[in-house]
Design a protein around this motif. Structure first.
Motif, short mmCIF file in Angstrom:
data_model
loop_
_atom_site.label_atom_id
_atom_site.label_comp_id
_atom_site.label_asym_id
_atom_site.label_seq_id
_atom_site.Cartn_x
_atom_site.Cartn_y
_atom_site.Cartn_z
N LYS A 9 43.05 84.52 26.71
CA LYS A 9 41.79 84.34 27.45
C LYS A 9 40.82 85.50 27.17
O LYS A 9 39.64 85.27 26.93
N ALA A 10 41.36 86.71 27.14
CA ALA A 10 40.51 87.90 26.92
C ALA A 10 39.85 87.84 25.54
O ALA A 10 38.66 88.14 25.40
N VAL A 11 40.63 87.46 24.53
CA VAL A 11 40.12 87.39 23.17
C VAL A 11 39.10 86.26 23.07
O VAL A 11 38.04 86.41 22.45
N TYR A 12 39.41 85.17 23.71
CA TYR A 12 38.52 84.00 23.72
C TYR A 12 37.16 84.39 24.29
O TYR A 12 36.11 84.08 23.72
N VAL A 13 37.18 85.10 25.42
CA VAL A 13 35.94 85.55 26.07
C VAL A 13 35.18 86.49 25.14
O VAL A 13 33.96 86.41 25.02
N GLN A 14 35.92 87.36 24.46
CA GLN A 14 35.30 88.29 23.51
C GLN A 14 34.53 87.54 22.42
O GLN A 14 33.41 87.91 22.07
N ILE A 15 35.17 86.50 21.91
CA ILE A 15 34.54 85.71 20.84
C ILE A 15 33.30 85.01 21.37
O ILE A 15 32.25 85.01 20.72
N VAL A 16 33.41 84.44 22.55
CA VAL A 16 32.27 83.72 23.14
C VAL A 16 31.12 84.69 23.40
O VAL A 16 29.96 84.38 23.10
#
Ligand SMILES: [Zn+2]
Length: 139
Positions: A9-16
């Motif tokens: 989730k953290a990486v996903y948010v970073q990408i977004v």
């Protein structure tokens, strides 16, 4: 089939967040298209099935936010082709290896050695001619 890893989730948010334009909102990282309400998908930069080190954690660098219509669909099609090509290479590689191994093992068959040895043992190694010459007192 290899299990595809997903982004945390953290990486996903970073990408977004990375794809988020301050004025225009979410922008496709593939072509720069302003996506607005359009569907997008966080895509794996490298097709996951091709990654050797599966234990390595995915980071934001491993993903790209792509618009589904503009970039994600073609990219997915390309991934499938790349994976298929890699599998063909692997099969070809294994195909070369297999006959090599069978030739190697065929060089040392026990049965062949035994077959060569047994007629030797059966041959009567008797000096047949010498006694005949010695005993040739007929002339
Ligand atoms: Zn795009």
């Amino acid at each position: 089939m290899a299990k595809r890893r997903e982004f945390s989730k953290a990486v996903y948010v970073q990408i977004v967040k990375r794809a988020m334009h301050p004025k225009h909102g979410i922008v496709c990282e593939g072509c720069g298209l302003v996506l607005g309400k359009k569907a997008w998908h966080v895509d794996h930069t490298i097709a996951d099935a091709l990654q050797i080190d599966k234990s390595r954690k995915l980071t934001a660098d491993d993903g790209k936010l792509l618009g589904v219509e503009c970039c994600h669909k073609p990219k997915t099609a390309e991934d499938v082709a790349v994976i298929a090509e890699a599998k063909r290479r692997e099969e070809k590689h294994l195909g070369i290896k297999r006959p090599k191994q069978s030739i190697k093992s065929a060089g040392f068959p026990k049965s062949e050695k035994a077959a060569r040895r047994s007629p030797k043992q059966d041959l009567p190694y008797r000096p047949l001619y010498r006694p005949a010459l010695n005993a040739g007192g007929e002339n």
